[in-house]
Design an enzyme around this catalytic site. Structure first.
Site, PDB file in Angstrom:
ATOM      1  N   ILE A  14      62.155  15.144   2.442  1.00 37.38           N
ATOM      2  CA  ILE A  14      60.951  14.560   3.067  1.00 37.38           C
ATOM      3  C   ILE A  14      59.780  14.609   2.079  1.00 37.38           C
ATOM      4  O   ILE A  14      58.983  13.682   2.000  1.00 37.38           O
ATOM      5  CB  ILE A  14      60.621  15.283   4.393  1.00 37.38           C
ATOM      6  CG1 ILE A  14      61.840  15.232   5.324  1.00 37.38           C
ATOM      7  CG2 ILE A  14      59.421  14.629   5.080  1.00 37.38           C
ATOM      8  CD1 ILE A  14      61.749  16.101   6.552  1.00 37.38           C
ATOM      9  N   ASP A  60      58.123  28.921  -7.502  1.00 42.00           N
ATOM     10  CA  ASP A  60      58.360  29.240  -6.095  1.00 42.00           C
ATOM     11  C   ASP A  60      57.027  29.528  -5.399  1.00 42.00           C
ATOM     12  O   ASP A  60      56.180  30.207  -5.981  1.00 42.00           O
ATOM     13  CB  ASP A  60      59.243  30.497  -6.072  1.00 42.00           C
ATOM     14  CG  ASP A  60      59.903  30.685  -4.737  1.00 42.00           C
ATOM     15  OD1 ASP A  60      59.185  30.688  -3.715  1.00 42.00           O
ATOM     16  OD2 ASP A  60      61.139  30.834  -4.708  1.00 42.00           O
ATOM     17  N   PHE A  82      55.887  21.767   2.509  1.00 37.37           N
ATOM     18  CA  PHE A  82      57.266  21.521   2.935  1.00 37.37           C
ATOM     19  C   PHE A  82      58.197  22.675   2.542  1.00 37.37           C
ATOM     20  O   PHE A  82      59.203  22.896   3.211  1.00 37.37           O
ATOM     21  CB  PHE A  82      57.839  20.281   2.222  1.00 37.37           C
ATOM     22  CG  PHE A  82      57.220  18.973   2.619  1.00 37.37           C
ATOM     23  CD1 PHE A  82      57.548  18.375   3.825  1.00 37.37           C
ATOM     24  CD2 PHE A  82      56.333  18.319   1.781  1.00 37.37           C
ATOM     25  CE1 PHE A  82      57.002  17.154   4.187  1.00 37.37           C
ATOM     26  CE2 PHE A  82      55.787  17.097   2.132  1.00 37.37           C
ATOM     27  CZ  PHE A  82      56.113  16.518   3.342  1.00 37.37           C
ATOM     28  N   SER A 126      59.080  21.546  13.171  1.00 38.72           N
ATOM     29  CA  SER A 126      60.288  20.875  13.684  1.00 38.72           C
ATOM     30  C   SER A 126      60.315  20.903  15.198  1.00 38.72           C
ATOM     31  O   SER A 126      59.786  21.833  15.828  1.00 38.72           O
ATOM     32  CB  SER A 126      61.499  21.629  13.137  1.00 38.72           C
ATOM     33  OG  SER A 126      62.659  21.320  13.861  1.00 38.72           O
ATOM     34  N   TYR A 151      65.782  30.091  11.873  1.00 39.61           N
ATOM     35  CA  TYR A 151      65.033  28.983  11.256  1.00 39.61           C
ATOM     36  C   TYR A 151      63.901  28.544  12.187  1.00 39.61           C
ATOM     37  O   TYR A 151      62.741  28.396  11.764  1.00 39.61           O
ATOM     38  CB  TYR A 151      65.998  27.818  10.965  1.00 39.61           C
ATOM     39  CG  TYR A 151      65.316  26.496  10.731  1.00 39.61           C
ATOM     40  CD1 TYR A 151      64.659  26.230   9.539  1.00 39.61           C
ATOM     41  CD2 TYR A 151      65.328  25.496  11.713  1.00 39.61           C
ATOM     42  CE1 TYR A 151      64.028  25.009   9.335  1.00 39.61           C
ATOM     43  CE2 TYR A 151      64.701  24.283  11.520  1.00 39.61           C
ATOM     44  CZ  TYR A 151      64.046  24.048  10.328  1.00 39.61           C
ATOM     45  OH  TYR A 151      63.414  22.841  10.139  1.00 39.61           O
ATOM     46  N   LYS A 155      59.587  28.634  11.872  1.00 41.70           N
ATOM     47  CA  LYS A 155      58.646  27.531  12.110  1.00 41.70           C
ATOM     48  C   LYS A 155      57.587  27.954  13.130  1.00 41.70           C
ATOM     49  O   LYS A 155      56.390  27.683  12.957  1.00 41.70           O
ATOM     50  CB  LYS A 155      59.395  26.278  12.592  1.00 41.70           C
ATOM     51  CG  LYS A 155      60.257  25.632  11.524  1.00 41.70           C
ATOM     52  CD  LYS A 155      59.417  25.069  10.370  1.00 41.70           C
ATOM     53  CE  LYS A 155      60.245  24.549   9.228  1.00 41.70           C
ATOM     54  NZ  LYS A 155      59.466  24.286   8.007  1.00 41.70           N
ATOM     55  N   ARG A 294      79.305  22.017  19.384  1.00 42.00           N
ATOM     56  CA  ARG A 294      78.835  22.911  18.317  1.00 42.00           C
ATOM     57  C   ARG A 294      77.871  23.915  18.940  1.00 42.00           C
ATOM     58  O   ARG A 294      76.953  23.514  19.665  1.00 42.00           O
ATOM     59  CB  ARG A 294      78.142  22.078  17.233  1.00 42.00           C
ATOM     60  CG  ARG A 294      77.607  22.890  16.074  1.00 42.00           C
ATOM     61  CD  ARG A 294      77.106  22.002  14.943  1.00 42.00           C
ATOM     62  NE  ARG A 294      75.890  21.274  15.272  1.00 42.00           N
ATOM     63  CZ  ARG A 294      75.233  20.485  14.422  1.00 42.00           C
ATOM     64  NH1 ARG A 294      75.683  20.334  13.177  1.00 42.00           N
ATOM     65  NH2 ARG A 294      74.143  19.853  14.784  1.00 42.00           N
TER      66      ARG A 294
HETATM   67  N1  UFG Z   1      76.893  15.950  15.001  1.00 42.99           N
HETATM   68  C1  UFG Z   1      78.220  15.636  15.151  1.00 42.99           C
HETATM   69  N2  UFG Z   1      79.041  15.801  14.073  1.00 42.99           N
HETATM   70  C2  UFG Z   1      78.597  16.234  12.859  1.00 42.99           C
HETATM   71  C3  UFG Z   1      77.218  16.552  12.723  1.00 42.99           C
HETATM   72  C4  UFG Z   1      76.391  16.414  13.821  1.00 42.99           C
HETATM   73  O1  UFG Z   1      78.663  15.230  16.231  1.00 42.99           O
HETATM   74  O2  UFG Z   1      79.409  16.363  11.927  1.00 42.99           O
HETATM   75  C5  UFG Z   1      75.992  15.775  16.147  1.00 42.99           C
HETATM   76  C6  UFG Z   1      75.345  17.062  16.607  1.00 42.99           C
HETATM   77  O3  UFG Z   1      76.177  17.740  17.523  1.00 42.99           O
HETATM   78  C7  UFG Z   1      74.052  16.549  17.211  1.00 42.99           C
HETATM   79  C8  UFG Z   1      73.729  15.299  16.412  1.00 42.99           C
HETATM   80  O4  UFG Z   1      74.937  14.936  15.754  1.00 42.99           O
HETATM   81  O5  UFG Z   1      74.288  16.167  18.525  1.00 42.99           O
HETATM   82  C9  UFG Z   1      72.658  15.531  15.374  1.00 42.99           C
HETATM   83  O6  UFG Z   1      73.014  16.657  14.614  1.00 42.99           O
HETATM   84  P1  UFG Z   1      72.270  17.030  13.255  1.00 42.99           P
HETATM   85  O7  UFG Z   1      72.951  18.236  12.686  1.00 42.99           O
HETATM   86  O8  UFG Z   1      72.164  15.829  12.376  1.00 42.99           O
HETATM   87  O9  UFG Z   1      70.795  17.361  13.727  1.00 42.99           O
HETATM   88  P2  UFG Z   1      70.301  18.482  14.776  1.00 42.99           P
HETATM   89  O10 UFG Z   1      69.686  17.718  15.900  1.00 42.99           O
HETATM   90  O11 UFG Z   1      71.307  19.471  15.098  1.00 42.99           O
HETATM   91  O12 UFG Z   1      69.269  19.247  13.859  1.00 42.99           O
HETATM   92  C10 UFG Z   1      68.069  18.707  13.548  1.00 42.99           C
HETATM   93  C11 UFG Z   1      67.570  19.210  12.186  1.00 42.99           C
HETATM   94  C12 UFG Z   1      67.196  20.665  12.252  1.00 42.99           C
HETATM   95  C13 UFG Z   1      66.309  20.934  13.447  1.00 42.99           C
HETATM   96  C14 UFG Z   1      66.946  20.424  14.705  1.00 42.99           C
HETATM   97  C15 UFG Z   1      66.072  20.603  15.901  1.00 42.99           C
HETATM   98  O13 UFG Z   1      68.555  19.017  11.210  1.00 42.99           O
HETATM   99  O14 UFG Z   1      66.486  20.988  11.082  1.00 42.99           O
HETATM  100  O15 UFG Z   1      67.196  19.050  14.582  1.00 42.99           O
HETATM  101  O16 UFG Z   1      66.754  20.401  17.090  1.00 42.99           O
HETATM  102  F1  UFG Z   1      66.098  22.252  13.566  1.00 42.99           F
END
Ligand code: UFG
Length: 338
Positions: A14, A60, A82, A126, A151, A155, A294
């Site tokens: 970002i 850093d 960031f 976030s 994490y 935040k 998950r």
């Molecule tokens: N998903 C899958 N398969 C994968 C990866 C993800 O089905 O291989 C699904 C997850 O279950 C979720 C969706 O895709 O339903 C999005 O998942 P991401 O991992 O892309 O994103 P998240 O919503 O889990 O996480 C994001 C940010 C984090 C933040 C979070 C807040 O990556 O930094 O949103 O809810 F903390």
């Protein structure tokens, strides 16, 4: 005269898109980045888009001597912060790494900003701070008491520190709560750099389509949503980057205060909708299977972003298909460059 902005983590996903938007809006930019999740080459890639050099300090934000040297040399007017670790799963395995890096980094930076009387800051937060909520669309006043990972805790704590400093020490802070940033710059010169097996959905999809992964596993289709899969508010990273410039302009204009803004499109999309949108723009059939849920996944969450639209005069320009198009373009360009 143009203002000079310090961007911590400015070579990251970002951060790099935000540096492009800042330079294109005539801000002078100084970047500090420790290359923990980025590469130096990103600075040249930014320059190839904007035609402007990136003043880079490889250090850093936890290293107060380096930060102090930077503030001595550069006349910084404001900061966008960031630099932080961001992997939710890793933060559960190694919480102290997250507390130390993300919270200490924030404190070190704020202390030096205070010392140099630089009090304007935009902080990268976030939607994870909302925890497992069923109240979408979420407004900024939604309670944020239960972080779902270390994490998320970092935040929340950093938000709290900034709120304190705004209340008692004259800081002007804007907290931006991102929903799910995806996609890449349309030039395909910058994007999210793959580091091992992606945790996030969109890089996993593009890597699978490119043949780097065998198949995608959809994490559960038994949720209480129309097609049974999780719903998220995906936002194009360039829309997100543009919001940072607006937020910074806003912070400079406001009086001592702390404002929080959600940054999302206001629309939720399921995992299956994302897959379909990707297949449509790429013309590829994506191999996928339905797997188990998950741990830690929130069922559905999307933003009410009307506060940002009104006060920052910002709106999203890109829809899901543009996000997928640019994510795919970036994947192909990245593979070609390897
Ligand atoms: N998903 C899958 N398969 C994968 C990866 C993800 O089905 O291989 C699904 C997850 O279950 C979720 C969706 O895709 O339903 C999005 O998942 P991401 O991992 O892309 O994103 P998240 O919503 O889990 O996480 C994001 C940010 C984090 C933040 C979070 C807040 O990556 O930094 O949103 O809810 F903390």
């Amino acid at each position: 005269m143009s203002k000079t902005i310090l961007v911590t983590g400015g070579l990251g996903y970002i951060g790099s898109h935000t540096v492009v938007e800042l330079q294109e809006n005539n801000y002078n930019v100084v970047v500090i980045d420790n290359l923990s999740n980025s590469v130096k080459d990103v600075a040249d890639r930014i320059t190839s888009i904007t035609g402007k050099p990136v003043k880079l300090y490889i250090a850093d934000v936890n290293d107060s001597a380096s930060l102090e040297a930077l503030f001595e040399l550069e006349a910084i007017d404001g900061v966008i912060h960031f630099a932080a670790h961001k992997a939710v799963g890793e933060s559960v395995q190694d919480p102290f790494k997250y507390y130390r890096n993300n919270i200490d980094g924030m404190i070190t930076l704020q202390k030096i900003m205070y010392h140099y009387q630089v009090k304007t800051i935009v902080f990268s937060s976030s939607c994870t701070v909302y925890g497992d909520t069923k109240n979408s669309p979420i407004v900024e006043t939604h309670p944020v008491t239960e972080a779902i990972s270390p994490y998320g805790t970092t935040k929340l704590v950093c938000e709290q520190i900034l709120k304190d400093l705004c209340k008692h020490s004259g800081f002007k802070g804007v907290i931006l709560r991102y929903f799910n940033p995806v996609g890449a710059h349309s030039s395909a010169r910058i994007g999210e750099l793959p580091l091992g097996v992606p945790d996030n959905l969109v890089p996993y999809i593009t890597q699978t389509a490119a043949g780097l992964r065998e198949k995608l596993t959809v994490f559960g289709n038994d949720y209480n949503t129309p097609d049974g899969t999780n719903i998220r508010d995906y936002i194009h990273v360039v829309d997100l980057a543009k919001a940072h410039v607006k937020a910074l302009d806003y912070a400079f204009e406001m009086h001592q205060n702390c404002e929080i803004f959600n940054l999302g499109t206001g629309k939720g999309h399921s995992v299956l909708e994302v897959i379909k949108a990707f297949e449509k723009v790429s013309g590829k059939n994506l191999p996928y299977v339905i797997g188990a849920r998950r741990a830690g996944d929130v069922e559905q969450i999307w933003a009410d972003a009307t506060k940002a639209e009104k006060l920052l005069r910002w709106t999203c320009q890109y829809d899901l298909s543009a996000m997928m198009k640019d994510a795919w373009k970036w994947q192909l360009a990245f593979d070609d460059s390897q």
